[in-house]
Each structure stands twice: as structure tokens, then as C-alpha cells.
Write an enzyme that holds these catalytic residues in place. Structure first.
Site, PDB file in Angstrom:
ATOM      1  N   CYS A   2      -7.906  52.257 -25.941  1.00  0.00           N
ATOM      2  CA  CYS A   2      -8.130  50.928 -25.389  1.00  0.00           C
ATOM      3  C   CYS A   2      -6.796  50.237 -25.085  1.00  0.00           C
ATOM      4  O   CYS A   2      -5.846  50.343 -25.844  1.00  0.00           O
ATOM      5  CB  CYS A   2      -8.933  50.011 -26.304  1.00  0.00           C
ATOM      6  N   ARG A  27      -4.820  54.719 -21.805  1.00  0.00           N
ATOM      7  CA  ARG A  27      -5.297  54.445 -23.171  1.00  0.00           C
ATOM      8  C   ARG A  27      -6.808  54.502 -23.287  1.00  0.00           C
ATOM      9  O   ARG A  27      -7.361  54.496 -24.389  1.00  0.00           O
ATOM     10  CB  ARG A  27      -4.813  53.066 -23.634  1.00  0.00           C
ATOM     11  N   TRP A  75     -11.872  52.818 -24.414  1.00  0.00           N
ATOM     12  CA  TRP A  75     -12.170  54.194 -24.810  1.00  0.00           C
ATOM     13  C   TRP A  75     -13.188  54.034 -25.936  1.00  0.00           C
ATOM     14  O   TRP A  75     -12.851  53.621 -27.045  1.00  0.00           O
ATOM     15  CB  TRP A  75     -10.905  54.888 -25.312  1.00  0.00           C
ATOM     16  N   ASN A 101      -8.457  46.272 -29.629  1.00  0.00           N
ATOM     17  CA  ASN A 101      -8.127  47.691 -29.694  1.00  0.00           C
ATOM     18  C   ASN A 101      -8.043  48.036 -31.171  1.00  0.00           C
ATOM     19  O   ASN A 101      -7.350  47.366 -31.924  1.00  0.00           O
ATOM     20  CB  ASN A 101      -6.786  47.923 -28.986  1.00  0.00           C
ATOM     21  N   GLY A 102      -8.781  49.084 -31.602  1.00  0.00           N
ATOM     22  CA  GLY A 102      -8.786  49.458 -33.013  1.00  0.00           C
ATOM     23  C   GLY A 102     -10.212  49.601 -33.495  1.00  0.00           C
ATOM     24  O   GLY A 102     -11.147  49.688 -32.689  1.00  0.00           O
ATOM     25  N   GLU A 481       0.200  75.611 -27.480  1.00  0.00           N
ATOM     26  CA  GLU A 481       0.390  74.498 -26.554  1.00  0.00           C
ATOM     27  C   GLU A 481      -0.098  74.863 -25.150  1.00  0.00           C
ATOM     28  O   GLU A 481      -0.720  74.042 -24.469  1.00  0.00           O
ATOM     29  CB  GLU A 481       1.864  74.072 -26.550  1.00  0.00           C
ATOM     30  N   LYS A 485      -2.922  72.779 -23.141  1.00  0.00           N
ATOM     31  CA  LYS A 485      -2.646  72.183 -21.814  1.00  0.00           C
ATOM     32  C   LYS A 485      -3.740  72.578 -20.834  1.00  0.00           C
ATOM     33  O   LYS A 485      -4.195  71.769 -20.044  1.00  0.00           O
ATOM     34  CB  LYS A 485      -1.314  72.675 -21.249  1.00  0.00           C
ATOM     35  N   GLU A 488      -7.518  71.002 -22.015  1.00  0.00           N
ATOM     36  CA  GLU A 488      -7.742  69.553 -22.024  1.00  0.00           C
ATOM     37  C   GLU A 488      -7.853  68.965 -20.627  1.00  0.00           C
ATOM     38  O   GLU A 488      -8.525  67.964 -20.430  1.00  0.00           O
ATOM     39  CB  GLU A 488      -6.671  68.823 -22.837  1.00  0.00           C
ATOM     40  N   HIS A 504      -9.174  91.021 -35.338  1.00  0.00           N
ATOM     41  CA  HIS A 504      -9.989  90.716 -36.520  1.00  0.00           C
ATOM     42  C   HIS A 504     -11.234  89.939 -36.134  1.00  0.00           C
ATOM     43  O   HIS A 504     -11.772  89.184 -36.938  1.00  0.00           O
ATOM     44  CB  HIS A 504      -9.148  89.983 -37.567  1.00  0.00           C
ATOM     45  N   LYS A 603      -4.697  58.521 -24.394  1.00  0.00           N
ATOM     46  CA  LYS A 603      -3.345  58.957 -24.733  1.00  0.00           C
ATOM     47  C   LYS A 603      -2.928  58.582 -26.153  1.00  0.00           C
ATOM     48  O   LYS A 603      -2.324  59.362 -26.852  1.00  0.00           O
ATOM     49  CB  LYS A 603      -2.349  58.360 -23.741  1.00  0.00           C
TER      50      LYS A 603
HETATM   51  C1  F6R Z   1      -2.092  66.757 -25.681  1.00  0.00           C
HETATM   52  C2  F6R Z   1      -1.724  65.478 -26.269  1.00  0.00           C
HETATM   53  C3  F6R Z   1      -2.193  65.183 -27.633  1.00  0.00           C
HETATM   54  C4  F6R Z   1      -1.101  64.441 -28.426  1.00  0.00           C
HETATM   55  C5  F6R Z   1      -1.667  63.971 -29.776  1.00  0.00           C
HETATM   56  C6  F6R Z   1      -0.618  63.269 -30.601  1.00  0.00           C
HETATM   57  O1  F6R Z   1      -1.578  66.903 -24.393  1.00  0.00           O
HETATM   58  O2  F6R Z   1      -1.083  64.667 -25.639  1.00  0.00           O
HETATM   59  O3  F6R Z   1      -2.600  66.322 -28.308  1.00  0.00           O
HETATM   60  O4  F6R Z   1      -0.023  65.290 -28.600  1.00  0.00           O
HETATM   61  O5  F6R Z   1      -2.747  63.114 -29.561  1.00  0.00           O
HETATM   62  O6  F6R Z   1      -0.173  62.116 -29.960  1.00  0.00           O
HETATM   63  P1  F6R Z   1       1.183  61.424 -30.387  1.00  0.00           P
HETATM   64  O7  F6R Z   1       2.285  62.377 -30.040  1.00  0.00           O
HETATM   65  O8  F6R Z   1       1.234  60.162 -29.579  1.00  0.00           O
HETATM   66  O9  F6R Z   1       1.105  61.179 -31.864  1.00  0.00           O
END
Ligand code: F6R
Length: 608
Positions: A2, A27, A75, A101-102, A481, A485, A488, A504, A603
Site C-alpha cells: 500500500c 507498493r 495491496w 498502510n500496515g 534467484e 525472477k 514471479e 532424489h 514491492k
Molecule cells: C523478488 C523480490 C522479493 C524481495 C523480498 C525482500 O524479485 O523483490 O523477493 O527481495 O520481498 O524485499 P526487501 O529486499 O525489500 O527486504
């Protein structure tokens, strides 16, 4: 999670708020809303879906005249995305509007109490208790009512509040959710994050835990939870105003991938002096580094993957035991911590709820906490004992790329510094590592030059159902990673496996044409990785390999190969991840998806 924006001043509020919300859409983007005071009453507009829908509904804000307003991009946590659940929320009389937000954890208890007192609730949200509770305590003094509410609610919040009978003021408050305020000649602003305010002002105040703010067009006053006035330091934001714009790229994600050489340079260069790694912000003497018994790295998502990579580098280079955990597990597993351990938390946003709680837990066990953080002044940055900033600038795309790369650099620098302080490497070896690090930005540039080739390859796999990523050692961390990528932003099912683990169980999922991405950059594990590639290939997999230049015999086992320039084995992650980020990006583009705003994600994960 949010985004909130507020404005009070000489200009029309709605247009400014919509502009700010656009910068905060990363957000949350499942619904949005505005509350604007038109001189007589508070008007509300809400819409479901991306912010564009609200912009269309209000004709870019024109249908919402007024100089005081608050807005929100959501969100959803409590209640589905709908107009009723979208913010702002009002008290029953419609005279107090709130964006939040929260999460208000005790909202059910509060809601039940207020319902008994005759308050009627319309939404399923936790937020709606806030305007109702403010109303309950309100006797004409907003500050007094907000202070009482802060003492009653449990959980996290950043709030923007307007009162119909106080038309010259906006109020704000925060606890464990980000909030900044700022001012220019036209008026005063609130926002969840810097990009929302960057167009209007570079001078901001970071709001502390359980603090309240009163904004008028000309003045900003700060109060503690009891309503006592406090002083605050202003912070000058140094970000380039273009940093939060796409700058000619189709998506923020591609722009941010292309910013990685600069990000790596900016994180590295200030910490290299006279052939040595200098991390002044670490605040640790060599003796303290030598006395460390263990390092515990805690983070979430991609930042956790940096931790997995960092474990190999720190253990390999500095010969110090490293434990890595995802923050949501760490905080509830009653971890055994002692004072001679260093806890490193890694976070782009500096606001991730689980990582923040992990930090607090480490503190309560007496451990020193070092935070690797991108957002200056964020909660994690403020609560850690020392902060190593990754100078990546604002990262807007929900899927992280450049911040991840910067976090890796921070981890390498810590490893080199610790290895030297613990006499595990000589100063000549330290210089060699530094020389290899300095080459990374140009090597990344070189890999970015191969983007068309990666796009052509990605176009062949836009309809893939499953993709597996395998690797050993650091290559396993890269696989984790790479897989995240892809999944997601493309919604293609993908898993990362330690290559030796595949047989396994998971190998039974390999069938004709299944794409397996094998990362093979580690010389000592190279032959073993090739055996794993052959195992999947003989079961019908199509194998794409990422390996070092010169390893051309891999072409016997792989169907498609991406070569990365030669670097030190510890730094291979920084190069091998580039084609994998591009692959995920182009698959998402090829599928016609909203790359920067993947479904169900946000994010900054400020809720558990
Ligand atoms: C994936 C991604 C998330 C963040 C995770 C931690 O592309 O962006 O997996 O890495 O939510 O976020 P931060 O780094 O802000 O604590």
C-alpha cells in the site's frame, strides 16, 4: 504494501496525489482511492484495479476540486479488492477520512467494541476501525484523538488523516510502516516513499515510531505518541529526479537491469581505498572481527538468495561459519544466538516486516546487527547498529534486479574485509580480489550487449509449463534467484534445485522438452554439474547452460549455452545472474504480462 500520499497547500490536491500514487504503485495496485476536501465536505472517489482507472474516473483529478487531500493505492490484506474495501475509509458520519498502510492486529476486538457503541462498518478491512475510533475519541482536538487511538491499536500503520472540521490541516502517524513528510513553497506533503515526493521537494523528514505529524500549508509539526511536540532533523534526498522515471525503456525492470553496472560501481567505489576494502560504517575493529564466532544472515526473497551466495563467499574466503535463514522462519524458530555472533540483515526496502522483526529479535539476544539496505532512513536502517547502504537508487520494478546486484557487492566487500582481518588472505590477495571486483561493471555491460540473443531464446519458451534451475555451490544460489525472477513475472512454474539433489525425487518431473537451466561457473564442481546436465538431457530435457568463457566442451551436454566473462569464482553470481534476469524479463514481455507489476505482489512487504 500500500502506498499513501497526502497534500495540503495552494494547488489542487487531487492531481498531486494521483501523481504521487503513480510513483508508489509498486507498493500495491489492486485498487486506489482519493479523499479531497472541497471547502465544505470530504468527497471520495475509489476504483478497483490499477491507478489508471481512478485517473479516468476523476479525469486526472479534475472532478475532485480542493486543496487538501489524501490518497491510497492498495495491496489487499483484509477483504478482497473492491470499491468498498479500497481506502480512504470514513467514520460513520463521513467527517473523518483515513488512508492506512500496515495491519491493525486487534481490529476485530476494536470493531466489536465500536459496533456495540453503535458504529456501523461497511468494509471488511482492518483500517475502518481507525476513523471510527478517532471519531469515538474526538472532542474537537485531532491530536488528542489520534494520540488516544495510537495507544489503543496494535500492529503496524502509517496513516494520513483529514478532518472535515479542521480544513487547514492534515494529520499523519506511523509505527513499523514507512512514512515521510516534506514541504515546498506551494504546500506540505506526506508519502510512503521518496519517489512520491521527489517531483515536489527533496527536503523530507522521516517519521519515527509512534510519532504524529500535523501539516498545514506553511508548517509541519511533530509530536510523540502522547502529543508532546518534538523536533526533527530534515534530510536532503540526493536521488536524481529521473531515477524514478522509465527514461525511454519499456519497463522499469529493463531500465534497472541496465543500471546494474552503475549500481555495482556506486556500491563498490566508495569502499575501496589504496588497494584496501574500507567499510567505515561497519564500526567494528579488526579485533572484534577476529573474535566473531559466527555470522547469521537473515532476509527474505531475493535478498535471502544474496545471503545464500554470501554464505559460500564468507565461509570460503574468511573461514567463518555462516548460517542463513529466511526471516519469516528465523523469527519464530527461537534461534540460538549469542553476543559473539554478528547478525546481517539484507533488505532493499528496509521495511520488510519479517526482516525488521528478525533484527529486533537479534537485538534482544544481545547481537550486533549490520544491515545491508538500499532505502536511506528506512526502519531497518534506523534500527540496525550499523548500516551499509547499497547505492542502487530507487528500484521501482517489483522484481528486484539492481538492488540484488548491489547487495551481492556489499556481501563480497564484507567477506574480503573479514578475510583480511582474520588473516585468511594477504594484502596481495585482497588487491587481486579488488581488481576482479572493479572489472565487474564492464563485464556486466558486455553481458547486457547480448540482450537480443536472450530475447530470441526467451521467445521460444514463452509457452513453457515448467522450468527447472540447477547448480552447485554458488551456482545453486544463482539458480534460486534465476528461478524466482522467472516465476514471479512470467507465472511459469519454476523450481531451483541443488543439482545433486535432483535425482532424489524431482527428476521424475523431467519429460520431453522440459527446460532445465544449468548454472556451471564453479571450476571445482563443473564436471559434477555436467553429469547432472547429462542426467536430465537423457530424460528428454532441453538444457540451457550458463558457464564461463572457454568451457566450450559444455556444448556436448547443453543445447544452448550462455558464456560469462572470466572472474573470481566467488563473484560469478554477479555475472551469471544477468542473462537469467534478461531471460525472465523477455519471457514476461513475450507473454504480454505487466512486467513491473506482477499479480498478487507488492514491492515493499510491510506485513507478515
Ligand atoms: C523478488 C523480490 C522479493 C524481495 C523480498 C525482500 O524479485 O523483490 O523477493 O527481495 O520481498 O524485499 P526487501 O529486499 O525489500 O527486504
Amino acid at each position: 504494501m500500500c502506498g499513501i500520499v497526502g497534500y495540503i497547500g495552494k494547488q489542487q490536491a487531487a492531481e498531486i496525489i494521483l501523481n504521487g500514487l503513480e510513483k508508489l504503485e509498486y507498493r500495491g495496485y489492486d485498487s486506489a482511492g482519493l479523499a479531497v476536501f472541497d471547502g465544505e465536505k470530504i468527497n471520495i472517489s475509489k476504483s478497483v484495479g490499477r491507478l489508471k482507472a481512478l485517473e479516468e474516473l476523476t479525469h486526472g483529478g479534475e472532478t475532485m476540486p480542493g486543496n487538501i487531500g489524501i490518497g491510497h493505492t492498495r495491496w489487499a490484506t483484509h477483504g478482497e479488492p473492491s470499491e468498498t474495501n479500497a481506502h480512504p475509509h470514513l467514520n460513520s458520519k463521513g467527517t473523518i477520512a483515513v488512508v492506512h498502510n500496515g495491519i491493525i492486529e486487534n481490529y476485530i476486538k476494536l470493531r466489536n467494541k465500536l459496533t456495540k457503541k453503535g458504529y456501523e462498518f461497511k468494509s471488511e478491512t482492518d483500517t475502518e476501525v481507525i476513523p471510527q475510533l478517532i471519531d469515538y475519541y474526538y472532542k474537537g482536538d485531532p491530536l488528542e484523538a489520534i494520540s488516544k487511538v495510537i495507544h489503543r491499536v496494535e500492529g503496524s500503520y502509517s496513516l494520513g488523516i483529514i478532518f472535515e472540521d479542521h480544513p487547514g490541516e492534515i494529520f499523519a502517524a506511523r509505527k513499523s510502516s514507512p512514512l515521510i513528510v516534506g514541504k515546498n513553497d506551494s504546500g506540505s506533503f506526506i508519502g510512503s516513499d521518496v519517489p512520491a515526493l521527489l517531483k515536489y521537494t527533496r527536503k523530507v523528514y522521516y517519521i519515527g515510531e509512534e510519532e504524529i505529524v500535523r501539516l498545514t500549508p506553511d508548517e509541519i509539526n511533530f509530536y510523540d505518541a502522547d502529543g508532546e511536540e518534538i523536533e526533527k532533523q530534515i534530510t536532503e534526498i540526493k536521488w536524481d529526479a529521473n531515477a524514478a522515471e522509465k527514461g525511454g525503456y519499456d519497463h522499469f525492470m529493463l531500465k534497472e537491469i541496465f543500471e546494474e553496472p552503475k549500481t555495482v560501481r556506486d556500491t563498490l567505489n566508495p569502499r575501496i581505498r589504496d588497494g584496501r576494502v574500507m567499510i567505515e560504517e561497519l564500526n567494528m575493529t579488526d579485533e572484534e572481527i577476529r573474535d566473531l564466532r559466527k555470522i547469521v544472515i537473515v532476509a527474505c526473497g531475493s535478498a535471502y538468495h544474496v545471503g545464500v551466495s554470501a554464505r559460500y563467499v564468507l565461509e570460503g574466503m574468511a573461514r567463518i561459519p555462516v548460517e542463513v535463514d529466511v526471516a519469516s522462519e528465523f523469527r519464530y524458530r527461537n534461534p540460538i544466538l549469542s553476543k559473539d555472533e554478528l547478525v546481517i540483515v539484507i533488505s532493499q526496502s528496509g521495511e520488510t516486516a519479517d526482516t525488521l522483526e528478525a533484527l529486533r529479535l537479534a537485538h534482544s539476544s544481545g547481537c550486533k546487527v549490520l544491515a545491508i539496505v538500499n532505502v536511506v532512513g528506512s526502519s531497518i536502517a534506523r534500527e540496525a547498529d550499523s548500516v551499509m547502504y547499497t547505492w542502487a537508487g530507487p528500484e521501482i520494478s517489483v522484481a528486484t534486479t539492481k538492488a540484488y546486484s548491489a547487495q551481492l557487492i556489499a556481501a563480497y566487500l564484507i567477506a574480503i574485509k573479514f578475510a583480511y582481518a582474520r588473516d585468511m588472505i594477504s594484502s596481495a590477495e585482497m588487491k587481486e580480489y579488488i581488481e576482479d571486483l572493479k572489472k565487474l561493471p564492464d563485464q556486466i555491460d558486455l553481458l547486457l550487449g547480448g540482450k537480443e540473443r536472450m530475447q530470441r531464446f526467451a521467445n521460444r519458451y514463452v509457452a513453457a509449463r515448467d522450468v527447472f534451475y540447477i547448480g552447485r555451490g554458488i551456482d545453486y544460489a544463482i539458480a534460486l534467484e534465476g528461478s524466482l525472477k522467472l516465476k514471479e513475472i512470467s507465472y511459469i512454474h519454476s523450481e531451483a534445485y541443488a543439482a545433486g539433489e535432483l535425482k532424489h525425487g524431482t527428476i521424475s518431473l523431467i519429460e520431453d522438452g522440459t527446460l532445465v537451466v544449468s548454472v556451471a561457473t564453479q571450476k571445482d564442481l563443473y564436471q559434477k554439474e555436467i553429469s547432472n546436465m547429462v542426467e536430465v538431457k537423457t530424460r528428454g530435457a532441453f538444457v540451457m547452460a550458463v558457464t564461463n568463457e572457454g568451457n566450450s566442451e559444455i556444448e556436448k551436454a547443453a543445447d544452448y549455452v550462455v558464456y560469462i566473462p572470466e572472474t573470481n569464482k566467488y563473484f560469478a553470481n554477479s555475472l551469471a545472474i544477468i542473462p537469467l534476469q534478461l531471460f525472465g524479463y523477455y519471457i514476461s514481455v513475450g507473454r504480454g504480462l505487466d512486467v513491473d507489476h506482477p499479480r498478487n505482489l507488492a514491492k515493499s512487504v510491510t506485513v507478515e
